[in-house]
Design a protein around this motif. Structure first.
Motif, mmCIF file in Angstrom:
data_model
loop_
_atom_site.group_PDB
_atom_site.id
_atom_site.type_symbol
_atom_site.label_atom_id
_atom_site.label_comp_id
_atom_site.label_asym_id
_atom_site.label_seq_id
_atom_site.Cartn_x
_atom_site.Cartn_y
_atom_site.Cartn_z
ATOM 1 N N UNK A 133 0.832 -1.205 0.000
ATOM 2 C CA UNK A 133 0.000 0.000 0.000
ATOM 3 C C UNK A 133 0.867 1.256 0.000
ATOM 4 N N UNK A 134 0.308 2.322 -0.513
ATOM 5 C CA UNK A 134 0.777 3.678 -0.257
ATOM 6 C C UNK A 134 -0.219 4.287 0.716
ATOM 7 N N UNK A 135 0.280 4.943 1.764
ATOM 8 C CA UNK A 135 -0.593 5.352 2.853
ATOM 9 C C UNK A 135 -0.174 6.707 3.411
ATOM 10 N N UNK A 136 -1.165 7.511 3.704
ATOM 11 C CA UNK A 136 -1.033 8.725 4.487
ATOM 12 C C UNK A 136 -1.549 8.394 5.881
ATOM 13 N N UNK A 137 -0.807 8.715 6.893
ATOM 14 C CA UNK A 137 -1.057 8.175 8.232
ATOM 15 C C UNK A 137 -2.480 8.416 8.732
ATOM 16 N N UNK A 138 -3.044 9.603 8.461
ATOM 17 C CA UNK A 138 -4.352 9.912 9.047
ATOM 18 C C UNK A 138 -5.478 10.054 8.046
ATOM 19 N N UNK A 139 -5.166 10.051 6.722
ATOM 20 C CA UNK A 139 -6.206 10.429 5.779
ATOM 21 C C UNK A 139 -6.584 9.375 4.738
ATOM 22 N N UNK A 140 -5.604 8.644 4.172
ATOM 23 C CA UNK A 140 -5.955 7.858 2.990
ATOM 24 C C UNK A 140 -4.931 6.752 2.751
ATOM 25 N N UNK A 141 -5.378 5.686 2.083
ATOM 26 C CA UNK A 141 -4.506 4.608 1.642
ATOM 27 C C UNK A 141 -5.102 3.953 0.412
ATOM 28 N N UNK A 142 -4.258 3.322 -0.394
ATOM 29 C CA UNK A 142 -4.719 2.578 -1.564
ATOM 30 C C UNK A 142 -3.724 1.465 -1.871
ATOM 31 N N UNK A 143 -4.154 0.522 -2.704
ATOM 32 C CA UNK A 143 -3.421 -0.731 -2.915
ATOM 33 C C UNK A 143 -2.635 -0.668 -4.223
ATOM 34 N N UNK A 144 -1.336 -0.857 -4.128
ATOM 35 C CA UNK A 144 -0.471 -0.914 -5.313
ATOM 36 C C UNK A 144 -0.713 -2.232 -6.054
ATOM 37 N N UNK A 145 -0.765 -2.129 -7.417
ATOM 38 C CA UNK A 145 -0.892 -3.345 -8.235
ATOM 39 C C UNK A 145 0.407 -3.637 -8.976
ATOM 40 N N UNK A 146 0.780 -2.792 -9.956
ATOM 41 C CA UNK A 146 2.011 -3.078 -10.691
ATOM 42 C C UNK A 146 2.519 -1.825 -11.406
ATOM 43 N N UNK A 147 3.824 -1.812 -11.657
ATOM 44 C CA UNK A 147 4.430 -0.764 -12.479
ATOM 45 C C UNK A 147 4.084 -1.008 -13.938
ATOM 46 N N UNK A 148 3.917 0.067 -14.704
ATOM 47 C CA UNK A 148 3.627 -0.081 -16.130
ATOM 48 C C UNK A 148 4.782 0.367 -17.016
ATOM 49 N N UNK A 149 5.752 1.098 -16.474
ATOM 50 C CA UNK A 149 6.925 1.509 -17.249
ATOM 51 C C UNK A 149 8.032 1.895 -16.284
ATOM 52 N N UNK A 150 9.177 2.324 -16.851
ATOM 53 C CA UNK A 150 10.325 2.698 -16.036
ATOM 54 C C UNK A 150 10.289 4.156 -15.613
ATOM 55 N N UNK A 151 9.224 4.856 -15.941
ATOM 56 C CA UNK A 151 9.108 6.277 -15.600
ATOM 57 C C UNK A 151 8.282 6.511 -14.341
ATOM 58 N N UNK A 152 7.890 5.433 -13.666
ATOM 59 C CA UNK A 152 7.166 5.581 -12.422
ATOM 60 C C UNK A 152 5.662 5.466 -12.533
#
Length: 527
Positions: A133-152
């Motif tokens: 996950x990517x998470x903000x401590x008090x506000x929001x989180x979401x689930x990482x799936x996969x990278x699509x390229x080398x540019x982030x």
């Protein structure tokens, strides 16, 4: 490469804003059709296939569960609302952290602060894997799936607003999912199990076999009169290579199993020889053929709880087995076990890791099982009369279920406890004298496929661990059939005829593609 943001201690984030809706890319549907199409509908999803509530969970299952709320929208975003996850064993809050709780199959309902403090550990952004996950401590989180390229650029699952959706972001963008990027941190569930470390259930044996690489791509083999042919996915959940002839015994029966280090190993037997090949490294190319000794009629293979492969083969003298003396190592000498002569073999595993083997001949049906995980074997036990073909799989609660075909259709028998079985029962039809295959859907329901010379049909559990649908047409006739799961859980079925090998795959969790050649090439004829 993308820039990595430090995993330092969090500072208070800016308030989240609604994410932009996106439409999930549709899977490509092949245009070459089997002679006559058969439509198939799966029942509505119900429960997780592998993990227990609050227990260890693989990345593949996390993403399958995340997809469940995409395909089965739980209701509007509501921090005071609750909806069930797959299988209905727990209700989860309808917000961003509740979505993560559901995907991780938690037996708890933490908010973002609870996820951070009690269920995760920090990781570098460059180490993000599916289910992190990517998470903000008090506000929001979401689930990482996969990278699509080398540019982030990457794909993620989110419930920041109605509906639950799949979006794309960039790790270097000023905001991601409406949150100031400098306040988002990469974290990993402490109870996640790497997919390559999870011991898979044995793959079905037959003239067509399919199993997943360590990286999640399916590898499929088909045994023709001129030897073994091979095709593989060129991307996870994606397209296929052409068929490639790889030699080996003609008109063989095949079995496939993973080594402890993730390398697949293929076994091929006919009346003259029993040979094997293996991957030289995980996800890599294959060795040349080597003899494993002897010859036989049918074969099955699976992986012990400690990672050692065990192989069974039948002949006119009964059933024999050989096993790796250590993980990733050479095999023992063959050892006889008695059992039905010239029997069709399939293998499954119990929740505690013990392997169980089923042997069906024209006149008798018997089974035996390990008395302890990685240990010795029981005596053969009577399991019923003779038949044509069999398939065996596992319910979501771990109980085994066996199907067998004969001139009257398809019958089944299931465990009522870890040590007891039901009587044989009919399935209200099914293709007579058919070849059989089965697969477990992402929600834990078993689906069974039957094919004979004139028709292909399928049935599925209408509830997890539960009753069965009626048989429905799945296509026209053929000679062999097998089924496997993509990494995202979607089922893929392979069937053959004298013209070659076809496949049909789920385009969602309740819809199917048309039948098509594998990458437009027929492969071997399996008359």
């Amino acid at each position: 490469m993308w820039t990595l943001v430090s995993s330092r201690s969090p500072r208070r984030p800016v308030k989240a804003v609604k994410a932009v809706r996106a439409v999930r890319a549709l899977l490509a549907v092949a245009t070459l059709l089997l002679t006559i199409l058969g439509a198939g509908l799966a029942a509505a999803p119900g429960a997780s296939a592998d993990s227990s509530l609050g227990g260890p969970i693989t990345r593949a299952e996390i993403m399958s569960r995340a997809q469940y709320w995409v395909d089965n929208q739980p209701g509007p975003y509501d921090q005071g609302g609750w909806s069930p996850g797959p299988g209905g064993d727990h209700d989860y809050r309808r917000d961003c952290s509740g979505y993560v709780d559901m995907a991780w199959h938690l037996n708890a309902d933490p908010n973002t602060e609870g996820l951070w403090d009690n269920f995760t550990e920090p990781i570098d952004r460059g180490d993000l894997l599916p289910g992190d996950i990517l998470i903000n401590y008090t506000e929001h989180t979401f689930i990482f799936d996969h990278w699509t390229d080398a540019d982030g650029d990457f794909v993620y699952y989110t419930f920041g607003s109605t509906p639950v959706q799949i979006l794309q972001g960039n790790i270097n963008a000023p905001t991601i999912d409406g949150i100031d990027n400098s306040t988002l941190y990469a974290r990993r569930y402490t109870n996640v199990v790497e997919d390559s470390a999870a011991r898979p259930h044995p793959a079905a044996s037959g003239r067509i076999v399919s199993a997943r690489d360590a990286d999640g791509r399916l590898e499929t083999f088909a045994a023709g009169p001129d030897g073994v042919w091979h095709a593989w996915q060129t991307a996870v959940n994606g397209g296929w290579s052409d068929w490639v002839a790889v030699g080996g015994p003609g008109n063989a029966q095949l079995a496939i199993a993973p080594n402890a280090d993730g390398r697949l190993e293929l076994f091929a037997v006919n009346g003259d020889e029993l040979d094997h090949i293996w991957q030289n490294a995980p996800n890599s190319d294959w060795s040349g053929w080597a003899t494993l000794g002897g010859a036989g009629y049918r074969i099955a293979a699976g992986t012990n709880a400690d990672g050692r492969i065990e192989v069974f083969a039948s002949s006119s003298a009964g059933v024999f087995h050989t096993w790796q003396t250590a993980p990733n190592s050479p095999f023992s000498s063959w050892e006889g076990l008695g059992g039905p002569a010239n029997s069709r073999l399939q293998m499954e595993s119990a929740p505690d890791g013990r392997l169980e083997v089923f042997a069906l001949s024209d006149t008798t049906f018997e089974h035996l099982y390990q008395t302890t995980a990685n240990g010795g074997w029981s005596a053969w036990e009577d399991f019923g009369g003779g038949g044509d073909a069999l398939t065996v799989n596992h319910d979501a609660d771990g109980r085994l279920e066996v199907f067998a075909s004969n001139a009257d259709g398809v019958f089944h028998r299931w465990q009522t406890s870890p040590t007891a079985w039901s009587d044989w029962a009919g399935t209200n039809g099914g293709a007579t004298n058919s070849e059989l295959a089965s697969v477990v859907a992402p929600d834990g329901r078993i689906e069974v496929f039957a094919i004979n010379g004139t028709t292909a049909t399928h049935i599925w559990q209408s509830a997890v661990n539960g009753a069965w649908s009626g048989w429905e047409t799945f296509g026209t006739g053929g000679t062999e059939i097998t089924a496997a799961n993509n990494q995202d859980g979607r089922e893929e079925v392979f069937a053959s005829s004298s013209a070659g090998v076809y496949h049909k795959w789920q385009t969602g969790f309740s819809t199917w593609s048309a039948w098509a050649w594998v990458n437009g090439t027929p492969g071997p004829s399996l008359a």
